[in-house]
Design an enzyme around this catalytic site. Structure first.
Site, mmCIF file in Angstrom:
data_model
loop_
_atom_site.group_PDB
_atom_site.id
_atom_site.type_symbol
_atom_site.label_atom_id
_atom_site.label_comp_id
_atom_site.label_asym_id
_atom_site.label_seq_id
_atom_site.Cartn_x
_atom_site.Cartn_y
_atom_site.Cartn_z
ATOM 1 N N GLU A 54 0.795 -1.219 0.000
ATOM 2 C CA GLU A 54 0.000 0.000 0.000
ATOM 3 C C GLU A 54 0.834 1.279 0.000
ATOM 4 O OE1 GLU A 54 -4.147 0.065 1.475
ATOM 5 O OE2 GLU A 54 -3.094 0.727 3.281
ATOM 6 N N LYS A 56 0.650 4.655 1.276
ATOM 7 C CA LYS A 56 -0.157 5.191 2.385
ATOM 8 C C LYS A 56 0.660 6.218 3.161
ATOM 9 C CE LYS A 56 -2.861 3.392 6.303
ATOM 10 N NZ LYS A 56 -3.246 2.144 7.012
ATOM 11 N N LYS A 116 -7.964 2.394 -2.996
ATOM 12 C CA LYS A 116 -8.338 2.233 -1.591
ATOM 13 C C LYS A 116 -9.015 3.520 -1.141
ATOM 14 C CE LYS A 116 -7.792 -0.097 2.424
ATOM 15 N NZ LYS A 116 -6.479 -0.008 3.115
ATOM 16 N N GLU A 165 -14.689 -5.673 1.918
ATOM 17 C CA GLU A 165 -14.081 -5.681 3.252
ATOM 18 C C GLU A 165 -15.120 -5.916 4.343
ATOM 19 O OE1 GLU A 165 -11.005 -2.726 4.313
ATOM 20 O OE2 GLU A 165 -12.416 -2.121 5.889
ATOM 21 N N ASN A 186 -10.808 -7.176 7.884
ATOM 22 C CA ASN A 186 -9.999 -6.099 8.460
ATOM 23 C C ASN A 186 -9.987 -6.246 9.978
ATOM 24 O OD1 ASN A 186 -8.673 -3.743 9.119
ATOM 25 N ND2 ASN A 186 -9.828 -2.476 7.681
ATOM 26 N N GLU A 216 -6.374 -7.980 6.367
ATOM 27 C CA GLU A 216 -6.078 -6.552 6.358
ATOM 28 C C GLU A 216 -5.808 -6.066 7.777
ATOM 29 O OE1 GLU A 216 -8.944 -4.180 4.143
ATOM 30 O OE2 GLU A 216 -9.831 -6.032 3.408
ATOM 31 N N SER A 217 -4.823 -5.232 7.930
ATOM 32 C CA SER A 217 -4.414 -4.625 9.203
ATOM 33 C C SER A 217 -3.743 -5.660 10.106
ATOM 34 C CB SER A 217 -5.591 -3.973 9.937
ATOM 35 O OG SER A 217 -6.150 -2.920 9.191
#
Length: 262
Positions: A54, A56, A116, A165, A186, A216-217
């Site tokens: 990503e 970010k 995103k 998601e 997530n 995710e995360s």
């Protein structure tokens, strides 16, 4: 108002301004001239653990992460490290992203790209496609069932692969009900921003084997990636751990290697 509600409200305000500048018909005409999108699913379904790396700059939970003056250069490093796809944050207020970042990354790499953002309208799907995206994020928590189905189907019509998601069991069921083939779990609660690393393991059991699972995360490095792989992840989406250190290509390669042994 939750953090998610606040973010979506800001997204809608910013979207209204962009719609005044570029008509939907103009976007559609631009999209109709574009070549076919890149399909990320063969790589995601392949052996080992795939990485969505990503671009970010900041996050609501951690604040400033990295300046990233040249998102294209970062994307090239991700591609060199073997990223199966590259995620580009385009939300402005909380993440300091933009569609211009997506355009710049598209010009630099041939890797599938994920827009995103907090997508709540068809117009944003057209924006994503026009800017060079191949995938788009749909957050179940931000959409009702009618909106989720419409956006999921419209994304597919445009050639975009929806990454749907989820955060809890009910959202997993809702994602599967619209036919999602790429489901993200997530670990970060978008209402409180707290991370529960056990979330993926709990919810992965609810997702059929023929659906690609994205963790995710909560991926701080190779050990976290290896854990998610053991729990059934086909893909991990990683941002903070990659932008906060100086060797993104090596970091992507290390995460891929860690996930190769389940």
């Amino acid at each position: 108002m939750s953090v998610l509600d606040d973010i979506v409200a800001g997204v809608r305000e910013d979207l209204a301004g962009r719609r005044e500048l570029v008509a939907e018909d103009a976007l559609l005409a631009r999209v109709e001239q574009l070549p076919a999108t890149r399909d990320p699913m063969p790589a995601f379904r392949g052996p080992g653990l795939s990485v969505i790396a990503e671009v970010k700059r900041r996050s609501p939970s951690r604040g400033e992460l990295a300046e990233i003056p040249d998102p294209a250069a970062l994307a090239r490093a991700y591609a060199d490290g073997g990223a199966a796809a590259i995620s580009v944050l385009t939300e402005q207020r909380r993440f300091n992203g933009s569609l211009e970042d997506l355009v710049a990354v598209r010009a630099a790499v041939d890797t599938p790209l994920l827009r995103k953002d907090f997508v709540v309208t068809d117009y944003q799907l057209l924006e994503a496609r026009a800017a060079g995206a191949d995938l788009v994020l749909l957050i179940v928590a931000a959409l009702d069932d009618t909106e989720l189905r419409r956006l999921h189907d419209r994304a597919a019509d445009l050639g975009l692969t929806p990454l749907v998601e989820t955060h809890d069991a009910d959202e997993v069921h809702r994602a599967l009900a619209v036919g999602a083939r790429l489901v993200g779990v997530n670990a970060r609660n978008l209402r409180t921003l707290a991370v529960d690393p056990d979330t993926f393991g709990r919810l992965a059991e609810l997702i059929p084997d023929d659906v690609v699972k994205v963790a995710e995360s909560g991926v701080g490095g190779p050990e976290d990636a290896a854990r998610y792989a053991r729990e059934g992840a086909d893909v991990v989406l990683v941002g903070e751990a990659l932008v906060s250190q100086g060797e993104p290509a090596a970091a992507v390669a290390g995460i891929r290697a860690a996930g190769a042994v389940r």
